[in-house]
Design a protein around this motif. Structure first.
Motif, PDB file in Angstrom:
ATOM      1  N   ASP A 165       0.291   5.892 -13.318  1.00  0.00           N
ATOM      2  CA  ASP A 165       1.561   5.911 -14.043  1.00  0.00           C
ATOM      3  C   ASP A 165       2.246   7.268 -13.989  1.00  0.00           C
ATOM      4  N   ILE A 166       1.484   8.324 -13.847  1.00  0.00           N
ATOM      5  CA  ILE A 166       2.080   9.665 -13.834  1.00  0.00           C
ATOM      6  C   ILE A 166       3.004   9.845 -12.629  1.00  0.00           C
ATOM      7  N   TRP A 167       2.748   9.127 -11.536  1.00  0.00           N
ATOM      8  CA  TRP A 167       3.520   9.313 -10.297  1.00  0.00           C
ATOM      9  C   TRP A 167       4.798   8.502 -10.283  1.00  0.00           C
ATOM     10  N   ILE A 168       4.997   7.614 -11.241  1.00  0.00           N
ATOM     11  CA  ILE A 168       6.252   6.839 -11.257  1.00  0.00           C
ATOM     12  C   ILE A 168       7.188   7.283 -12.353  1.00  0.00           C
ATOM     13  N   SER A 195       0.836  -1.188   0.000  1.00  0.00           N
ATOM     14  CA  SER A 195       0.000   0.000   0.000  1.00  0.00           C
ATOM     15  C   SER A 195       0.880   1.250   0.000  1.00  0.00           C
ATOM     16  N   PRO A 196       0.486   2.275  -0.745  1.00  0.00           N
ATOM     17  CA  PRO A 196       1.286   3.500  -0.765  1.00  0.00           C
ATOM     18  C   PRO A 196       1.315   4.212   0.582  1.00  0.00           C
ATOM     19  N   ASP A 232       7.503   1.237  -6.228  1.00  0.00           N
ATOM     20  CA  ASP A 232       6.610   0.085  -6.388  1.00  0.00           C
ATOM     21  C   ASP A 232       5.299   0.295  -5.645  1.00  0.00           C
ATOM     22  N   THR A 233       5.341   1.039  -4.541  1.00  0.00           N
ATOM     23  CA  THR A 233       4.102   1.310  -3.817  1.00  0.00           C
ATOM     24  C   THR A 233       3.241   2.342  -4.534  1.00  0.00           C
ATOM     25  N   LEU A 234       3.836   3.100  -5.459  1.00  0.00           N
ATOM     26  CA  LEU A 234       3.078   4.093  -6.221  1.00  0.00           C
ATOM     27  C   LEU A 234       2.462   3.528  -7.500  1.00  0.00           C
TER      28      LEU A 234
END
Length: 89
Positions: free
Chosen positions: A85-88, A48-49, A78-80
């Motif tokens: 997808d924008i946050w990784i 979980s993030p 990996d938690t994101l």
């Protein structure tokens, strides 16, 4: 002694800028994760993030540990993955 004072002044401004950047990105990551968790309900996933990005202080700690090589960024990112997808990027 004069050069030591000038160097310290530059160091303090550099650290202030670093903390400000970690704070801004910590706010962004925390907001995205809390929005995701609000939509999801009560996550039971161990990835979980909320672990790394559940609060602003946790986000800033994660970012600092990633910068200083105390935490591998791939573990934090990996938690994101479920957030978007924008946050990784």
């Amino acid at each position: 002694m004069h050069c030591l004072v000038d160097t310290t002044k530059s160091f303090v401004w550099a650290m202030l800028l670093l903390v400000l950047m970690m704070y801004v990105f910590g706010l962004l990551f925390t907001d995205a994760c809390l929005d995701y968790l609000r939509e999801l309900g009560n996550p039971s996933d161990p990835l979980s993030p909320q672990k790394h990005f559940g609060s602003v202080s946790a986000s800033m700690g994660t970012l600092f540990r990633s910068i200083s090589n105390g935490l591998d960024w791939s573990e934090a990112v990996d938690t994101l993955l479920p957030v978007g997808d924008i946050w990784i990027w």
